[in-house]
Design a protein around this motif. Structure first.
Motif, PDB file in Angstrom:
ATOM      1  N   GLY A  55       1.187  -1.211  -0.040  1.00 54.42           N
ATOM      2  CA  GLY A  55       0.082   0.206   0.269  1.00 54.42           C
ATOM      3  C   GLY A  55       0.683   1.111   0.226  1.00 54.42           C
ATOM      4  N   THR A  56       1.671   1.122   0.551  1.00 52.90           N
ATOM      5  CA  THR A  56       2.989   2.031   0.483  1.00 52.90           C
ATOM      6  C   THR A  56       3.752   2.261  -0.260  1.00 52.90           C
ATOM      7  N   HIS A  57       3.979   1.813  -1.425  1.00 56.59           N
ATOM      8  CA  HIS A  57       4.459   1.683  -2.705  1.00 56.59           C
ATOM      9  C   HIS A  57       3.167   1.711  -3.861  1.00 56.59           C
ATOM     10  N   LYS A  58       2.105   1.748  -3.367  1.00 59.07           N
ATOM     11  CA  LYS A  58       0.814   2.506  -4.771  1.00 59.07           C
ATOM     12  C   LYS A  58       0.553   3.797  -3.714  1.00 59.07           C
ATOM     13  N   THR A  59       0.855   3.994  -3.265  1.00 57.34           N
ATOM     14  CA  THR A  59       0.058   5.701  -2.825  1.00 57.34           C
ATOM     15  C   THR A  59       1.271   6.659  -2.258  1.00 57.34           C
ATOM     16  N   ALA A  60       2.599   6.314  -1.989  1.00 59.68           N
ATOM     17  CA  ALA A  60       3.591   7.109  -1.442  1.00 59.68           C
ATOM     18  C   ALA A  60       4.859   7.213  -2.398  1.00 59.68           C
ATOM     19  N   TYR A  61       4.069   6.403  -3.943  1.00 54.32           N
ATOM     20  CA  TYR A  61       5.647   6.545  -4.357  1.00 54.32           C
ATOM     21  C   TYR A  61       5.300   6.119  -5.960  1.00 54.32           C
ATOM     22  N   GLY A  62       3.874   6.599  -6.306  1.00 57.52           N
ATOM     23  CA  GLY A  62       3.312   6.816  -7.766  1.00 57.52           C
ATOM     24  C   GLY A  62       3.032   5.513  -9.222  1.00 57.52           C
ATOM     25  N   LEU A  63       2.457   4.742  -7.733  1.00 56.25           N
ATOM     26  CA  LEU A  63       2.618   2.445  -8.559  1.00 56.25           C
ATOM     27  C   LEU A  63       0.888   2.284  -7.753  1.00 56.25           C
TER      28      LEU A  63
END
Length: 446
Positions: free
Chosen positions: A395-403
């Motif tokens: 979830g962090t990858h998708k919300t905070a790093y553009g995924l």
């Protein structure tokens, strides 16, 4: 005036010491820049290679893209006005100098996608981060899907987009340029019918089937008429990119004809997007989203740090990756005693393999003998760690790093984008750990 490239004897500017104390500066310190630069050939090698940045600068821009989670154009604007980003890339601009090429990031991404071994880059980063990782004897694994930025595909939409490209962007345009008379077709009539169909809030299956049959006939006729115009010209009319696009349209026509008489599960490598023909439907089985369209990634996690095991746009069974993942982990960290994964990995073959390697898993135990109290507690701890920390990292990858939705086009470029987003998240974690280790202990009053 030439830009000032940083060398070891130039790190004396006051800006550098201020930059080192910022959060971005801490992330910069957590990355092995010299080793990363060796993973990429010199920037002057190869056609279209960017000249503004060296290998280190190109790696830095990829990390900044994911760290800031902004568009390419906004990143270049910030780079021109923010000396902290320039220091991160090792390229300090002069007062009257700025990067005017707004497409430079696209060219850098293309250059790196063609010349970078992502597995080697990941190895360099993990070797550098090893000293900051403690529980390396525990391995967590799971799969996720990073969706591509495409409209939700339907057969009618796909066929109509193909018809629009064939007639309006190719056939009618070349007839006007070459002075040929337009061949007869029902395109204008079908365009009105398509607009009427799209206005309807509820579309029945019968109406959809009727539209597909009409569009299949129209597309087949349009491709034949376009081919006649192309054959009538003495010189090639289409560019290489347009020829590839036409090949994709032909494949769409063939697949949609097949689907009219066969079930969908018999069709392999189904195209769902014309601009991104490599994207495939990935059946995930979630309650709110049964099918996702994007890249499936098998992820490993060691002490909160994510490692990419496999990236593919085609669906695959992640349980078959357990043995390979265990061997990769042992080659990298030399030990593995505990493994966490969900129930799809608990096949008989995987159970036998883990037992032979003396690896304790969180799989439900088979047979009459239940877990002992200590084994049950350890199994629950490993399962909870996987369900919270690892699922939370996705979830962090998708919300905070553009995924959330990957907008980059191109199969290799999408993989490069996802890779650097995951590695940027790792670098932020490592930098925070180092800050905690370097923080002075709190004094407690007696």
């Amino acid at each position: 005036m030439q830009s000032q490239l940083f060398q070891p004897d130039v790190y004396v500017t006051p800006k550098w010491y201020i930059f080192k104390e910022t959060e971005l500066g801490k992330v910069h310190s957590s990355l092995p820049w010299d080793e990363l630069a060796k993973c990429l050939p010199k920037e002057n090698i190869g056609p279209g290679a960017p000249r503004w940045f060296d290998a280190r600068g190109m790696f830095a821009l990829m990390f900044l893209k994911s760290y800031l989670n902004i568009s390419d154009e906004k990143l270049i604007e910030r780079f021109n006005t923010d000396w902290a980003l320039q220091l991160f890339c090792g390229k300090l601009l002069a007062d009257n100098e700025k990067v005017k090429d707004k497409s430079i990031l696209t060219r850098i991404r293309t250059y790196m996608a063609e010349n970078t071994d992502l597995e080697a880059v990941q190895g360099v980063l993990i070797d550098h981060w090893k000293r900051d990782m403690s529980n390396t004897h525990v391995l967590q694994m799971d799969a996720t899907c990073y969706e591509s930025y495409i409209r939700f595909p339907t057969d009618v939409k796909l066929l109509w987009e193909s018809c629009e490209w064939v007639f309006e962007k190719q056939l009618y345009r070349w007839c006007r340029i070459l002075g040929f008379k337009r061949p007869r077709s029902k395109y204008i009539h079908q365009k009105r019918r398509q607009m009427d169909y799209e206005r309807k809030r509820k579309k029945t299956h019968k109406e959809g089937t009727r539209r597909k049959k009409a569009l299949l006939y129209l597309l087949d006729k349009g491709i034949k008429q376009l081919q006649q115009v192309l054959d009538a010209s003495s010189s090639p009319l289409l560019t290489e990119q347009e020829r590839v696009y036409l090949k994709t349209v032909r494949k769409v026509l063939k697949q949609q004809k097949f689907l009219m008489t066969h079930p969908a599960n018999e069709l392999k490598n189904r195209i769902v997007s014309l601009p991104k023909p490599y994207v495939r439907p990935i059946v995930r089985g979630k309650e709110n989203k049964r099918v996702e369209f994007g890249m499936k990634v098998h992820m490993l996690q060691v002490d909160g740090i994510c490692l990419i095991d496999k990236m593919s746009f085609n669906a695959f069974n992640e349980s078959t990756r357990l043995k390979t993942s265990v061997l990769k982990h042992k080659n990298r960290f030399n030990q593995l005693h505990q493994l966490g994964a969900d129930r799809i990995y608990a096949t008989n073959a995987n159970r036998t393999f883990c037992t032979s390697k003396k690896i304790f898993t969180c799989f439900p135990k088979k047979g009459p003998k239940p877990h002992s109290k200590q084994e049950h507690q350890l199994s629950s701890l490993i399962a909870n760690q996987r369900a919270t920390v690892m699922e939370g990292s996705f979830g962090t990858h998708k919300t905070a790093y553009g995924l959330t939705k990957v907008k980059v086009k191109g199969e290799k470029r999408e993989k490069l984008y996802v890779f650097f987003a995951v590695m940027t998240a790792n670098a932020v974690k490592i930098s925070k750990r180092r800050q905690q280790d370097e923080a002075p202990p709190l004094l407690v009053a007696a």
